[in-house]
Motif scaffolding. Structure first.
Motif, PDB file in Angstrom:
ATOM      1  N   ALA A 127      46.726  26.264  40.486  1.00  0.00           N
ATOM      2  CA  ALA A 127      45.418  26.476  41.073  1.00  0.00           C
ATOM      3  C   ALA A 127      44.574  27.107  40.130  1.00  0.00           C
ATOM      4  O   ALA A 127      45.024  27.820  39.322  1.00  0.00           O
ATOM      5  N   ASP A 128      43.134  26.556  40.207  1.00  0.00           N
ATOM      6  CA  ASP A 128      42.102  26.935  39.563  1.00  0.00           C
ATOM      7  C   ASP A 128      41.562  28.110  40.257  1.00  0.00           C
ATOM      8  O   ASP A 128      40.988  28.220  41.243  1.00  0.00           O
ATOM      9  N   HIS A 129      41.726  29.449  39.499  1.00  0.00           N
ATOM     10  CA  HIS A 129      41.102  30.325  40.000  1.00  0.00           C
ATOM     11  C   HIS A 129      39.676  30.593  40.241  1.00  0.00           C
ATOM     12  O   HIS A 129      39.125  31.393  41.263  1.00  0.00           O
ATOM     13  N   LEU A 130      38.998  29.763  39.338  1.00  0.00           N
ATOM     14  CA  LEU A 130      37.543  29.835  39.784  1.00  0.00           C
ATOM     15  C   LEU A 130      37.256  29.194  41.015  1.00  0.00           C
ATOM     16  O   LEU A 130      36.372  29.420  41.613  1.00  0.00           O
ATOM     17  N   GLY A 170      32.770  33.260  53.067  1.00  0.00           N
ATOM     18  CA  GLY A 170      32.561  34.755  53.204  1.00  0.00           C
ATOM     19  C   GLY A 170      33.602  35.513  53.330  1.00  0.00           C
ATOM     20  O   GLY A 170      33.564  36.884  53.538  1.00  0.00           O
ATOM     21  N   ASP A 171      34.863  35.164  52.575  1.00  0.00           N
ATOM     22  CA  ASP A 171      35.953  36.185  52.400  1.00  0.00           C
ATOM     23  C   ASP A 171      35.795  37.025  51.228  1.00  0.00           C
ATOM     24  O   ASP A 171      36.687  37.896  51.146  1.00  0.00           O
ATOM     25  N   LEU A 172      34.942  36.762  50.499  1.00  0.00           N
ATOM     26  CA  LEU A 172      35.003  37.418  49.091  1.00  0.00           C
ATOM     27  C   LEU A 172      33.807  38.299  49.298  1.00  0.00           C
ATOM     28  O   LEU A 172      32.911  38.153  49.486  1.00  0.00           O
ATOM     29  N   LYS A 173      34.285  39.611  49.553  1.00  0.00           N
ATOM     30  CA  LYS A 173      33.370  40.545  49.775  1.00  0.00           C
ATOM     31  C   LYS A 173      32.578  41.591  48.555  1.00  0.00           C
ATOM     32  O   LYS A 173      31.615  41.830  48.576  1.00  0.00           O
ATOM     33  N   VAL A 174      33.651  41.502  47.494  1.00  0.00           N
ATOM     34  CA  VAL A 174      33.218  42.401  46.232  1.00  0.00           C
ATOM     35  C   VAL A 174      32.186  41.258  45.562  1.00  0.00           C
ATOM     36  O   VAL A 174      32.209  40.107  45.628  1.00  0.00           O
ATOM     37  N   ARG A 175      31.742  41.781  44.434  1.00  0.00           N
ATOM     38  CA  ARG A 175      30.834  41.021  43.407  1.00  0.00           C
ATOM     39  C   ARG A 175      31.810  40.763  42.071  1.00  0.00           C
ATOM     40  O   ARG A 175      32.376  41.680  41.815  1.00  0.00           O
ATOM     41  N   VAL A 176      31.753  39.405  41.789  1.00  0.00           N
ATOM     42  CA  VAL A 176      32.832  39.300  41.039  1.00  0.00           C
ATOM     43  C   VAL A 176      32.103  38.615  39.487  1.00  0.00           C
ATOM     44  O   VAL A 176      31.379  37.559  39.779  1.00  0.00           O
ATOM     45  N   THR A 177      32.427  39.012  38.452  1.00  0.00           N
ATOM     46  CA  THR A 177      32.337  38.251  37.278  1.00  0.00           C
ATOM     47  C   THR A 177      33.711  37.601  36.864  1.00  0.00           C
ATOM     48  O   THR A 177      34.622  38.454  36.429  1.00  0.00           O
ATOM     49  N   ALA A 178      33.546  36.286  36.650  1.00  0.00           N
ATOM     50  CA  ALA A 178      34.719  35.604  36.241  1.00  0.00           C
ATOM     51  C   ALA A 178      34.703  35.406  34.881  1.00  0.00           C
ATOM     52  O   ALA A 178      34.075  34.787  34.282  1.00  0.00           O
ATOM     53  N   CYS A 179      35.810  36.053  34.242  1.00  0.00           N
ATOM     54  CA  CYS A 179      35.802  36.245  32.630  1.00  0.00           C
ATOM     55  C   CYS A 179      36.592  34.869  32.323  1.00  0.00           C
ATOM     56  O   CYS A 179      38.066  35.003  32.430  1.00  0.00           O
ATOM     57  N   GLN A 180      36.292  33.832  31.852  1.00  0.00           N
ATOM     58  CA  GLN A 180      37.013  32.607  31.551  1.00  0.00           C
ATOM     59  C   GLN A 180      37.769  32.808  30.260  1.00  0.00           C
ATOM     60  O   GLN A 180      37.455  33.536  29.156  1.00  0.00           O
ATOM     61  N   TRP A 195      34.024  43.705  40.265  1.00  0.00           N
ATOM     62  CA  TRP A 195      35.142  43.696  39.112  1.00  0.00           C
ATOM     63  C   TRP A 195      34.558  42.645  38.156  1.00  0.00           C
ATOM     64  O   TRP A 195      34.090  41.475  38.478  1.00  0.00           O
ATOM     65  N   GLN A 196      35.221  42.598  37.072  1.00  0.00           N
ATOM     66  CA  GLN A 196      35.360  41.510  35.875  1.00  0.00           C
ATOM     67  C   GLN A 196      36.723  40.983  36.031  1.00  0.00           C
ATOM     68  O   GLN A 196      37.709  41.898  35.470  1.00  0.00           O
ATOM     69  N   ASP A 197      37.116  39.860  36.525  1.00  0.00           N
ATOM     70  CA  ASP A 197      38.413  39.360  36.417  1.00  0.00           C
ATOM     71  C   ASP A 197      38.681  38.740  35.082  1.00  0.00           C
ATOM     72  O   ASP A 197      38.181  37.979  34.508  1.00  0.00           O
TER      73      ASP A 197
END
Length: 563
Positions: free
Chosen positions: A235-238, A248-258, A222-224
């Motif tokens: 909290a800093d989401h990044l 190892g808790d993040l399973k998906v592939r993430v694009t963090a959109c700032q 996803w792209q957040d």
């Protein structure tokens, strides 16, 4: 190479073919090593190969949501969640129950109420005062462009009849000017100084709760679309994403959109690029990156803040002087977008009204003229109304159309709060996905969850039918705005993979690519169009690991975060 896993006895839609083929799919070391008939694949199979009998189900590339808000959604799931309410009475009752169950919370915070529950889409403070008179209540609506507060919340924030509407926002008011209870867009920021900050642990648990739900819907990346630079104790989401990836808790592939703060000016670009670099230095780009910037150009049509070329109509069908809100002057937007583009980052626009779309495309044209062509892959999300003269510009500027297809149908909010207040004939230009595709625009797809469900199959159903799942309303707009199944399925897979710079590794199923895929209980290419929404995700695989199995309800997310 020998197969560690063999998916057999099913259909496979690779994304490179016109439709699915009966085939087996072999996986080793997290990647696809072969796709084909049994005699083409069996040479990779050994006695140690784990064989998964698909029993005629359909394998598709994993869905990739190009516009979603998982951390915010997860936080809301764990607060006062109003998304299941179906009326004003149910929403108020949900608030009352939550307040009773959480007597020690100083503020009642949550989200998910629907504007169409209330006259004019604007609930009053008195409805909340009746059930929670002694604590501030602040509840964001389903589209997240407005909020509902009680009297105690307004008093805590020091908001009164004398408080002016802020730039880029509006307060609904009673006859004497007293805040009535609903606030729009920038007026929501008036509470920032007094609302409790979101603690890190809540944000982390929210991410995991969201991920669990999204994996069950076949989403592998996803792209957040909203990762802000934190203020105060929030909290800093990044950091949340980076820590989850390290653990190892993040399973998906993430694009963090700032997030581009429209009040912070050009100085924020330096910090945004430094945050991007911090992620790049510590993570594989295909797992986590922060190479996109979200620029919100306008608001939404249902509260008359989407920026339109035509004025909105009033309740009697007469023209007003309101054309919505542009959050940036056009020249200012060009300056910012040109600078972001020059930094090598992607711009992800919120552009809902046709004037916002024009402004965004003008800004991209200015950036291209200044910086030259590049591969930053900018995209415009939502696109509720697009002028015909702007449609061809998407392909000319290589700007992708990021569609939220679920919204392209008749429903209560559309029919009571939006269409009656737009120019006659606006329905024909609503969500012009077919027109954009015909003009050569690249389509990518997202949900905007928690604004609406993240379920890709529900959105695919609407894109094809232009009607809501299970509804018998007429289609929204002309036939020419419909997409065919392949168009919208490809947008949700290879289109979104491309926008996230993941297409070399994901988005289609072919030997050498990562084994990111979803298994559907039905071959959707053989379903009647009106039955598409009935298809269900039964398994989700990321990097050759089954991270969701509907048959056993097996998840890799700790049970302690189940919502």
């Amino acid at each position: 190479m020998h197969a560690e896993i063999l998916l057999e006895n099913g259909w496979v839609y690779t994304g490179n073919d016109a439709g699915p083929v009966q085939a087996n799919l072999a996986i080793a070391e997290g990647r696809i090593i072969a796709i084909g008939k049994p005699y083409d694949v069996n040479g990779t199979v050994t006695a140690d190969t784990r064989r998964v009998d698909l029993q005629g189900q359909l394998v598709v590339p994993g869905f990739q949501d190009a516009h979603i808000h998982p951390i915010f959604a997860g936080i809301e799931l764990l607060q006062c969640d109003l998304t299941e309410a179906t009326s004003a009475e149910e929403a108020v009752a949900s608030v009352a129950r939550y307040a009773a169950d959480n007597p020690d919370e100083p503020w009642i915070l949550g989200a998910g109420w629907s504007m169409d529950f209330f006259p004019g889409g604007t609930p009053t403070r008195r409805l909340l005062d009746a059930v929670v008179p002694d604590r501030p209540v602040y509840l964001v609506n389903r589209d997240h462009h407005g909020a509902w507060a009680n009297t105690a919340a307004f008093e805590a924030a020091g908001i009164s009849a004398e408080t002016p509407d802020p730039e880029g926002g509006r307060l609904e008011r009673e006859e004497d000017g007293t805040p009535a209870g609903t606030l729009h867009e920038g007026a929501m920021d008036l509470f920032n100084a007094v609302k409790p900050a979101v603690p890190y642990d809540l944000a982390y648990q929210g991410l995991l709760a969201s991920q669990q739900l999204l994996l069950s819907q076949g989403i592998t990346a996803w792209q957040d679309a909203w990762v802000p630079i934190p203020e105060g104790d929030h909290a800093d989401h990044l950091d949340v994403y980076m820590d989850a990836a390290k653990a190892g808790d993040l399973k998906v592939r993430v694009t963090a959109c700032q997030w581009w703060d429209r009040t912070a000016g050009m100085s924020q670009l330096d910090l945004i690029t430094k945050r991007r670099q911090r992620v790049a230095e510590n993570f594989d780009h295909h797992r986590l990156n922060a190479n996109a910037v979200k620029v919100m150009v306008d608001g939404v049509a249902e509260n008359y803040t989407a920026a339109m070329h035509h004025v909105y109509l009033d309740h009697h069908g007469h023209h007003t002087d309101n054309r919505g809100i542009e959050f940036f002057e056009p020249d200012e937007l060009k300056e910012y977008v040109t600078a972001i583009d020059a930094s090598g980052m992607q711009v992800h626009f919120h552009a809902l009204g046709d004037r916002a779309v024009t402004d965004a495309l003008d800004a991209l044209e200015a950036a291209r003229d200044s910086n030259g062509a590049n591969d930053n892959r900018h995209h415009l999300a939502h696109l509720q109304v697009v002028r015909s003269e702007d449609v061809a510009r998407f392909a000319e500027l290589k700007a992708a159309a990021n569609v939220q297809a679920l919204w392209a149908c008749h429903e209560e909010q559309m029919d009571t709060l939006t269409l009656p207040f737009l120019e006659p004939g606006a329905e024909d230009r609503h969500y012009p996905f077919g027109e954009l595709a015909s003009a050569g625009a690249r389509l990518v797809a997202g949900s905007d969850w928690p604004v609406s469900t993240a379920d890709p199959l529900a959105a695919i159903h609407v894109a094809v039918n232009r009607t809501a799942p299970g509804e018998d309303q007429p289609p929204l707009g002309p036939e020419s705005q419909k997409l065919n199944l392949k168009q919208i399925l490809d947008a949700y897979t290879q289109g979104s993979a491309w926008i996230n710079h993941l297409e070399a590794e994901t988005g289609t199923l072919e030997p050498g690519k990562l084994a990111d895929l979803a298994v559907l209980d039905s071959n959707v290419f053989r379903l009647p169009a009106e039955e598409l929404y009935r298809a269900v995700v039964t398994q989700t695989w990321i990097g050759g690991e089954c991270v969701y199995d509907r048959a056993t309800a097996r998840h890799t997310v700790p049970a302690s975060v189940m919502p």
